[in-house]
Design a protein around this motif. Structure first.
Motif, PDB file in Angstrom:
ATOM      1  N   ARG A 139      51.259  39.976  56.209  1.00 11.75           N
ATOM      2  CA  ARG A 139      50.759  41.331  55.630  1.00 11.75           C
ATOM      3  C   ARG A 139      51.511  42.480  56.290  1.00 11.75           C
ATOM      4  NH1 ARG A 139      47.310  39.898  51.410  1.00 11.75           N
ATOM      5  NH2 ARG A 139      46.059  38.071  51.866  1.00 11.75           N
ATOM      6  N   GLN A 167      48.934  33.151  65.002  1.00  7.77           N
ATOM      7  CA  GLN A 167      49.530  32.067  64.716  1.00  7.77           C
ATOM      8  C   GLN A 167      51.112  32.202  64.256  1.00  7.77           C
ATOM      9  OE1 GLN A 167      47.606  29.664  61.736  1.00  7.77           O
ATOM     10  NE2 GLN A 167      45.921  29.138  63.238  1.00  7.77           N
ATOM     11  N   PHE A 212      50.214  37.253  48.769  1.00  2.00           N
ATOM     12  CA  PHE A 212      50.236  36.290  48.161  1.00  2.00           C
ATOM     13  C   PHE A 212      51.126  36.282  46.920  1.00  2.00           C
ATOM     14  CE2 PHE A 212      48.240  33.468  44.744  1.00  2.00           C
ATOM     15  CZ  PHE A 212      48.544  32.128  45.387  1.00  2.00           C
ATOM     16  N   LYS A 272      48.810  28.955  54.927  1.00  2.00           N
ATOM     17  CA  LYS A 272      47.587  29.344  54.181  1.00  2.00           C
ATOM     18  C   LYS A 272      47.432  30.752  54.567  1.00  2.00           C
ATOM     19  CE  LYS A 272      45.763  25.337  51.961  1.00  2.00           C
ATOM     20  NZ  LYS A 272      44.139  24.544  51.825  1.00  2.00           N
ATOM     21  N   ARG A 273      47.769  31.249  55.576  1.00  2.00           N
ATOM     22  CA  ARG A 273      47.351  32.579  56.170  1.00  2.00           C
ATOM     23  C   ARG A 273      48.615  33.353  55.432  1.00  2.00           C
ATOM     24  NH1 ARG A 273      45.578  32.650  62.444  1.00  2.00           N
ATOM     25  NH2 ARG A 273      43.607  31.620  61.990  1.00  2.00           N
ATOM     26  N   PHE A 274      48.265  34.546  54.709  1.00  2.00           N
ATOM     27  CA  PHE A 274      49.602  35.324  54.245  1.00  2.00           C
ATOM     28  C   PHE A 274      50.097  36.321  55.033  1.00  2.00           C
ATOM     29  CE2 PHE A 274      46.624  33.583  50.914  1.00  2.00           C
ATOM     30  CZ  PHE A 274      47.367  32.660  50.475  1.00  2.00           C
ATOM     31  N   PRO A 293      51.547  34.875  43.384  1.00  2.00           N
ATOM     32  CA  PRO A 293      50.727  34.428  42.272  1.00  2.00           C
ATOM     33  C   PRO A 293      51.642  33.339  41.385  1.00  2.00           C
ATOM     34  CG  PRO A 293      49.914  36.527  42.225  1.00  2.00           C
ATOM     35  CD  PRO A 293      51.179  36.573  43.186  1.00  2.00           C
ATOM     36  N   ARG A 304      48.459  36.555  62.457  1.00  2.00           N
ATOM     37  CA  ARG A 304      47.175  36.751  63.106  1.00  2.00           C
ATOM     38  C   ARG A 304      47.056  35.408  64.412  1.00  2.00           C
ATOM     39  NH1 ARG A 304      43.150  35.581  60.041  1.00  2.00           N
ATOM     40  NH2 ARG A 304      44.391  34.984  58.225  1.00  2.00           N
TER      41      ARG A 304
END
Lengths: 362, 125
Positions: free
Chosen positions: A293, A344, A313, A289-291, A315, A342
């Protein structure tokens, strides 16, 4: 420096575009919202003002040889009005820019990235042999992209000439609203669609004709332009490659023709080909769920093997996707990758080619 | 757009005060700037937070940003609806899109927050 405005600027503001500074231009980041715009292009059609892109004309005796010398792909293979994706390298084999080359009757038209126009034009001008003319047409040229499964039909409805039969990477002259345009079956979204070039002074009439058609495209901002190109795994110059990376490292070996004459940077690429590259750009897909970057570390077990250059993300896929440079030895399907989201470290899947592929036409 | 009965932080959080409980969300300006919010990760109930420290992250299509605690205290409630469907932040930033409730340690900190007219100035509304 004062921001430049494209010929469509006022129309974009009126359509509710949230304007930002981009490559020296006042451009819309979004209209209805990035996701909504993105999906409109995937399911129907969107219209993009891409007038910030640069257009450089190369003409005269020896123009063909010179364009071939400037770029990595094989210009001699082009039919009249055919279009080619290619790269322009410095003497160290680094990518100065990626671009489209249009072979026209009286010149070659080179379409380059907005941020690189001055650098590109300078490079091309300085090296031009006698008799070859290099002209920067960027300010006097407007460009509109109409992209999506419904795009060609929408443009065809307002065009005096039949653009619907245009083949992929082919272009033609066409008249829209009485204005002479160059239309090509190209784009930066992974969808079917057209890119339309015309003179800045009369471009408004072309935009208005397309937007007044019975079924019309949705206006699209830079945000969705970026998410669309990332799903198609199209590289963005300045993020995924620059003058310190070679096209072989960037996964663009398919536009490098080492057996077709000389081009700037070729020596370095020959050496890289023989010795192998040290890093490679790959695609990674994450279900977290973290994307991912730009700048996030890419790991394989206990070893940091690379870094994300584009990510976010997706879409259409509803997950995180990224392009990342990794040590060449790791750039393969059997590697187990993790991205440091970040703090994880989360599993990510190696993806070859585009993340999103458009459905085959029925 | 900026409601008169709330206080605001310079990082674009809003605060609604009810006794020693501060309900916190992000402003309409903030959600509009972020673009489509895809996922929100908030510190769970029971977490102690200090003013200006991160207490969650907001993942939008284009970028991720931190959400900061506008006041010091303990998170006593988290709005699970926002986690389940972040689009509620766009449709109702000051209502159903609230994010956490903080039991304030020092209500005096509220004086450091911006009044509606100051926040309107900040965002050029």
């Amino acid at each position: 420096m004062e921001l430049k405005k494209t010929p469509f600027h006022d129309r974009l503001v009126e359509l509710g575009g949230r304007m930002v500074a981009f490559a020296g231009f006042h451009m819309p980041m979004q209209f209805a919202g990035i996701v909504e715009e993105h999906l409109a292009v995937r399911t129907d059609a969107g219209i993009f003002d891409v007038s910030h892109m640069g257009e450089i004309s190369i003409s005269g005796d020896g123009a063909a040889d010179y364009v071939n010398k400037l770029t990595t792909n094989d210009v001699a293979a082009l039919d009249l009005m055919q279009v080619q994706y290619t790269a322009m390298l410095n003497d160290e084999g680094g990518v100065i820019d990626d671009l489209l080359v249009y072979r026209r009757k009286f010149d070659y038209l080179l379409v380059v990235n907005a941020v690189n126009v001055e650098r590109d034009f300078g490079w091309m001008s300085e090296r031009a042999p006698e008799g070859v003319k290099v002209r920067n047409l960027s300010d006097e040229t407007a460009q509109v992209a109409v992209q999506g499964p419904g795009a060609v039909e929408m443009v065809a409805a307002v065009c005096d000439d039949d653009v619907s039969g245009l083949g992929s990477f082919r272009s033609m002259g066409a008249t829209i609203a009485g204005v002479q345009c160059l239309v090509s079956r190209t784009g930066y979204t992974g969808e079917d669609g057209l890119e339309i070039y015309t003179g800045s002074d009369k471009a408004g009439a072309v935009w208005d004709a397309i937007m007044k058609a019975g079924s019309r495209p949705v206006p699209i901002g830079l945000g969705a332009r970026d998410s669309l190109r990332l799903e198609a795994a199209f590289r963005l110059h300045g993020s995924d490659m620059d003058e310190t990376t070679s096209p072989l490292e960037a996964g663009l070996g398919w536009i490098v023709k080492l057996d077709n004459g000389d081009f700037f940077g070729k020596e370095v690429l020959l050496r890289q080909k023989a010795e192998g590259v040290k890093k490679r750009l790959i695609g990674l897909l994450s279900e977290a769920k973290r994307f991912p970057r730009p700048g996030y570390g890419v790991w394989s077990g206990d070893r940091e093997v690379g870094r994300v250059t584009s990510g976010g993300f997706a879409p259409s896929l509803k997950c995180g996707i990224a392009l990342a440079y990794v040590e060449a030895d790791y750039a393969k399907r059997s590697t187990e990758f993790q991205i440091d989201l970040r703090g994880q470290r989360t599993d990510a899947k190696y993806v070859r080619g585009p993340f999103y592929k458009r459905p085959e036409p029925e | 757009m900026t409601p008169d009965d709330l206080l605001y932080s310079e990082k674009h959080e809003w605060v609604k005060v009810d006794g020693d409980i501060a309900t916190v969300g992000i402003t309409d300006y903030a959600q509009n700037q972020l673009g489509d919010i895809v996922y929100v990760e908030l510190s769970p109930a029971g977490t102690k937070v200090t003013q200006m420290s991160p207490m969650g992250t907001i993942e939008a299509v284009k970028a991720v940003s931190d959400m900061h605690a506008p006041v010091t205290g303990e998170i006593v409630e988290v709005n699970d609806a926002v986690g389940a469907d972040p689009s509620v932040i766009k449709s109702s930033p000051y209502g159903d899109g609230w994010m956490v409730k903080i039991k304030m340690e020092d209500p005096g900190q509220l004086d450091s927050l911006l009044k509606p007219e100051k926040y309107r100035e900040l965002t050029g509304e």
